[in-house]
Enzyme design. Structure first.
Site, PDB file in Angstrom:
ATOM      1  N   GLY A  28       0.828  -1.202   0.000  1.00  0.00           N
ATOM      2  CA  GLY A  28       0.000   0.000   0.000  1.00  0.00           C
ATOM      3  C   GLY A  28       0.864   1.253   0.000  1.00  0.00           C
ATOM      4  CB  SER A  72      -6.790   0.550  13.566  1.00  0.00           C
ATOM      5  OG  SER A  72      -7.851   1.435  13.869  1.00  0.00           O
ATOM      6  N   GLY A 114      -1.610   7.535   0.628  1.00  0.00           N
ATOM      7  CA  GLY A 114      -1.799   7.742   2.053  1.00  0.00           C
ATOM      8  C   GLY A 114      -0.544   7.576   2.886  1.00  0.00           C
ATOM      9  CE1 TYR A 144      -9.473  -0.774   8.655  1.00  0.00           C
ATOM     10  CE2 TYR A 144     -10.029  -0.033  10.876  1.00  0.00           C
ATOM     11  CZ  TYR A 144      -9.224   0.034   9.750  1.00  0.00           C
ATOM     12  OH  TYR A 144      -8.151   0.885   9.729  1.00  0.00           O
ATOM     13  N   GLY A 172       1.114   4.908   3.515  1.00  0.00           N
ATOM     14  CA  GLY A 172       2.097   4.046   2.869  1.00  0.00           C
ATOM     15  C   GLY A 172       3.004   4.827   1.943  1.00  0.00           C
TER      16      GLY A 172
END
Length: 326
Positions: free
Chosen positions: A44, A177, A48, A202, A50
């Site tokens: 990724g 997260s 963003g 998630y 990444g």
């Protein structure tokens, strides 16, 4: 005033308080470490946090491999990084973590073509997308956010082991997260696609990444360390999955009240570079310092059971697993 107005005002006030607190505690990785001669993979790494992470590594002189499933996005990111940093040793490779075949193909390519691997940033992930099932018959969110990175990490372990030393271990960084606090592990539903709220997938995936790091850290020999980071609330494109109306609102909301992608990437960079961060394994970092996940994320019985279940679901044979640790 109507009840809806009161609710909206309450949400804004709470967000403002949390946002002000988070902005006041935003940390920046202060490491001046150079990465000349070293190789880093950022999944990724084309958008963003990444992209910001890959940009930082490239500026430090590393050979950087950015990976994502979108050719155009990868090519654009590659040009951006090389133009901005002047580092021509940046490579884009296709990787679709929602496909076990693609994940294996990527890992084989890396093992066959790269001489070393110093840093693996498992940054790629999706939010609450509509797609529920992958071609492998697995939960889409769980496979992209957890099962794919799980398989990729193990397949790349031989190169990480070859590269790392006790004094300077290779590093694996998993992007978790704060939502892991809402996750839970039900082994009868670990690959389910029928939770009432997609946010549950998630949250579960982010908890699984911490349990994975906890279990893997017990199996490593000291020349590789694995840790997780909580980047905080960051206004990135992951919120596009909230829909054409709420997605952009959440991104703008995040940028106004919380972190930019640059700030969000700082703890990943810290975990990958800081000398003290390289002395621990199976831990969580937040705001560029050692932190702590919720208690259940360090449960030995749960992490071992999740390990076994994950091995089975991604189709790793026993002889393959043995080679991963050689």
């Amino acid at each position: 005033m109507s009840l809806i107005v009161y609710i909206v005002l309450a949400i804004v006030i709470v967000a403002l308080i949390i946002g002000l607190y988070q902005k006041s505690t935003n940390a920046i990785c202060m490491s001046k470490k150079r990465l000349d001669g070293k190789t880093a993979i950022v999944t990724g790494g084309t958008a963003g946090m990444g992209l910001e992470t890959a940009m930082d590594f490239a500026e430090r002189g590393a050979r950087v491999i950015i990976a994502c499933p979108f050719q155009r996005e990868g090519e654009d990111a590659l040009k951006l990084i090389t133009d901005k940093t002047g580092n021509k040793d940046v490579v884009f490779k296709l990787l679709d973590l929602s496909s076990l075949t693609s994940t294996r193909k990527f890992a084989i390519d890396i093992i066959d073509t790269e001489k070393r691997l110093d840093i693996l940033i498992n940054n790629a992930g999706v939010g609450t997308v509509d797609k529920t099932l992958t071609d492998d018959g697995m939960s889409f969110i769980m496979q992209v956010n957890y099962f794919g990175p799980f398989l990729l990490t193990l397949l790349l372990l031989p190169l990480l082991n070859k590269t790392g030393t006790i004094s300077e271990p290779a590093r694996i960084v998993n992007l978790s997260s704060i939502s892991h606090n809402f996750g839970y592990i039900n082994f009868n539903r670990i690959n389910d696609t029928k939770y009432l709220f997609r946010l549950q997938f998630y949250s579960n995936s982010k908890l699984c990444l911490i349990l994975f790091a906890h279990e893997l850290s017990k199996k490593l020999q000291g020349n590789v360390v694995v840790n997780c980071v909580d980047p905080g609330y960051v206004g990135t494109r992951i919120f596009d999955s909230a829909g054409t109306i709420f997605g952009p609102i959440l991104i703008i909301f995040g940028l106004l009240f919380f972190k930019t992608a640059w700030y969000g990437a700082q703890t990943s960079i810290y975990a990958a570079l800081d000398s003290e961060a390289g002395k621990v394994s199976g831990q969580m970092f937040k705001n560029c310092q050692l932190s702590r996940a919720k208690r259940s994320a360090y449960n030995d019985e749960t992490s071992q059971k999740l390990w076994n279940k994950s091995i089975s679901l991604v189709g790793l044979r026993s002889e393959e697993l043995e080679k991963c640790f050689q």
